[in-house]
Design a protein around this motif. Structure first.
Motif, PDB file in Angstrom:
ATOM      1  N   THR A 195     -16.886   1.181   4.698  1.00 50.11           N
ATOM      2  CA  THR A 195     -16.236   0.683   5.911  1.00 50.11           C
ATOM      3  C   THR A 195     -14.751   0.451   5.639  1.00 50.11           C
ATOM      4  O   THR A 195     -14.296   0.471   4.493  1.00 50.11           O
ATOM      5  N   TRP A 196     -13.995   0.177   6.721  1.00 52.21           N
ATOM      6  CA  TRP A 196     -12.568  -0.084   6.546  1.00 52.21           C
ATOM      7  C   TRP A 196     -12.311  -1.257   5.597  1.00 52.21           C
ATOM      8  O   TRP A 196     -11.426  -1.154   4.736  1.00 52.21           O
ATOM      9  N   PRO A 197     -13.016  -2.397   5.712  1.00 53.06           N
ATOM     10  CA  PRO A 197     -12.771  -3.475   4.737  1.00 53.06           C
ATOM     11  C   PRO A 197     -13.019  -3.037   3.295  1.00 53.06           C
ATOM     12  O   PRO A 197     -12.310  -3.484   2.382  1.00 53.06           O
ATOM     13  N   MET A 198     -14.006  -2.166   3.077  1.00 52.83           N
ATOM     14  CA  MET A 198     -14.270  -1.679   1.729  1.00 52.83           C
ATOM     15  C   MET A 198     -13.130  -0.787   1.250  1.00 52.83           C
ATOM     16  O   MET A 198     -12.697  -0.870   0.086  1.00 52.83           O
ATOM     17  N   TYR A 199     -12.620   0.053   2.142  1.00 52.70           N
ATOM     18  CA  TYR A 199     -11.465   0.882   1.772  1.00 52.70           C
ATOM     19  C   TYR A 199     -10.252   0.000   1.450  1.00 52.70           C
ATOM     20  O   TYR A 199      -9.506   0.275   0.503  1.00 52.70           O
ATOM     21  N   ASP A 200     -10.058  -1.046   2.248  1.00 57.09           N
ATOM     22  CA  ASP A 200      -8.925  -1.944   1.990  1.00 57.09           C
ATOM     23  C   ASP A 200      -9.070  -2.608   0.618  1.00 57.09           C
ATOM     24  O   ASP A 200      -8.081  -2.778  -0.107  1.00 57.09           O
ATOM     25  N   GLY A 201     -10.295  -2.982   0.270  1.00 60.27           N
ATOM     26  CA  GLY A 201     -10.530  -3.564  -1.045  1.00 60.27           C
ATOM     27  C   GLY A 201     -10.226  -2.595  -2.163  1.00 60.27           C
ATOM     28  O   GLY A 201      -9.611  -2.965  -3.186  1.00 60.27           O
ATOM     29  N   LEU A 202     -10.618  -1.335  -1.992  1.00 58.60           N
ATOM     30  CA  LEU A 202     -10.324  -0.319  -3.001  1.00 58.60           C
ATOM     31  C   LEU A 202      -8.822  -0.088  -3.135  1.00 58.60           C
ATOM     32  O   LEU A 202      -8.314   0.141  -4.243  1.00 58.60           O
ATOM     33  N   ALA A 203      -8.101  -0.155  -2.009  1.00 57.38           N
ATOM     34  CA  ALA A 203      -6.657   0.053  -2.053  1.00 57.38           C
ATOM     35  C   ALA A 203      -5.949  -1.033  -2.849  1.00 57.38           C
ATOM     36  O   ALA A 203      -4.842  -0.810  -3.376  1.00 57.38           O
ATOM     37  N   ALA A 204      -6.566  -2.210  -2.960  1.00 56.76           N
ATOM     38  CA  ALA A 204      -5.938  -3.326  -3.673  1.00 56.76           C
ATOM     39  C   ALA A 204      -6.201  -3.290  -5.175  1.00 56.76           C
ATOM     40  O   ALA A 204      -5.603  -4.085  -5.921  1.00 56.76           O
ATOM     41  N   VAL A 205      -7.043  -2.379  -5.646  1.00 57.47           N
ATOM     42  CA  VAL A 205      -7.438  -2.397  -7.055  1.00 57.47           C
ATOM     43  C   VAL A 205      -6.301  -1.962  -7.970  1.00 57.47           C
ATOM     44  O   VAL A 205      -6.032  -2.601  -8.994  1.00 57.47           O
ATOM     45  N   GLU A 206      -5.628  -0.881  -7.636  1.00 53.33           N
ATOM     46  CA  GLU A 206      -4.582  -0.364  -8.538  1.00 53.33           C
ATOM     47  C   GLU A 206      -3.476  -1.379  -8.781  1.00 53.33           C
ATOM     48  O   GLU A 206      -3.115  -1.635  -9.950  1.00 53.33           O
ATOM     49  N   PRO A 207      -2.908  -2.030  -7.741  1.00 54.59           N
ATOM     50  CA  PRO A 207      -1.891  -3.051  -8.043  1.00 54.59           C
ATOM     51  C   PRO A 207      -2.465  -4.249  -8.790  1.00 54.59           C
ATOM     52  O   PRO A 207      -1.751  -4.879  -9.586  1.00 54.59           O
TER      53      PRO A 207
END
Length: 257
Positions: free
Chosen positions: A27-39
């Motif tokens: 879902t979008w919240p899961m994608y948002d969580g993945l986007a925060a991993v690299e930083p």
């Protein structure tokens, strides 16, 4: 409720795709969580490895949650969706530490793309891999995903899989080199923990440089710029300590600097 569960466990960052009622569809919240991993990893030198798996043990991820496509009425919405997903995937590929994917059951669609962004993939024998959108949704895959699949599966196998909308069994993914190891379910958790310990015991600057060199080679070929990373690694305290420990036949604990 769907979520990306994030747990810091010593030097290990554990990510769990959690939407088990929908086979961990993203879902979008899961994608948002993945986007925060690299930083997150970039600012925390204590993280030595990232592990990504699906909740519940029945699926890694069954693609994007299709309910999110229900209101798509224009092509531009598809373009924006693919741009958003591409940003997530590029972020995962930039993570400086090794990323280990643990696949049980299906890794399809976006789940396949996430698995392809992992450096090592450990799978159970019942795992399957594919993106059968030509048979199911009638959408398509962007160049970034196709290119990554070609790198990990080979160009011929990738296109055959996509054009026939076929799912690859775990044994074929292993033969292609996409999967690193096949492990029985009853031995999976311990095997993964042993693998994480091995990675955490290795020199972090060496691992980070190898990942960055791979990215540069894929982009620029064997003539890719290397002097900056070579200077960083050979000029590090870890390298000097490693030489001394090797000559003295002593163990070493890497500092990452």
């Amino acid at each position: 409720m769907s979520s990306l569960d994030v747990e810091r466990d010593g030097p290990v960052l554990r990510l769990t795709l959690s939407n088990p009622e929908r086979r961990n569809a993203i879902t979008w919240p899961m994608y948002d969580g993945l986007a925060a991993v690299e930083p997150m990893v970039a600012t925390d030198p204590g993280i030595r490895v990232v592990v990504l798996r699906g909740a519940g043990g029945e699926a890694f991820a069954a693609g994007t949650d299709i309910r999110q496509f229900a209101d798509f009425v224009t092509g531009e919405q598809g373009v924006e969706y693919e741009r958003r997903i591409a940003a997530v995937l590029r972020g995962l590929l930039r993570i400086r530490v090794p990323v280990v994917g643990v696949v049980e059951g299906p890794a399809v669609g976006a789940g396949l793309a996430l698995a392809a962004c992992c450096d090592l993939v450990v799978a159970t024998p019942d795992a399957v891999f594919g993106a059968p959108v030509a048979r199911t949704l009638g959408n398509t895959l962007p160049p970034l995903v196709i290119a990554r699949l070609q790198q990990r599966l080979g160009a011929g196998r990738t296109m055959a899989m996509l054009l026939t909308a076929r799912l690859l069994p775990a044994t074929e993914a292993l033969t292609a080199g996409f999967v690193t190891e096949l492990v029985a379910r009853d031995a999976l958790d311990q095997h993964v923990e042993d693998l994480l310990q091995v990675i955490c015991a290795n020199a972090p600057l060496t691992l980070a440089s190898l990942k960055e060199f791979e990215r540069r080679i894929l982009r620029d070929g064997p003539a890719a710029e290397a002097d900056d990373l070579l200077a960083e690694v050979y000029g590090s305290r870890d390298f000097r300590a490693g030489v001394q420990a090797f000559l003295a036949h002593e163990p070493i604990e890497w500092e990452g600097r």
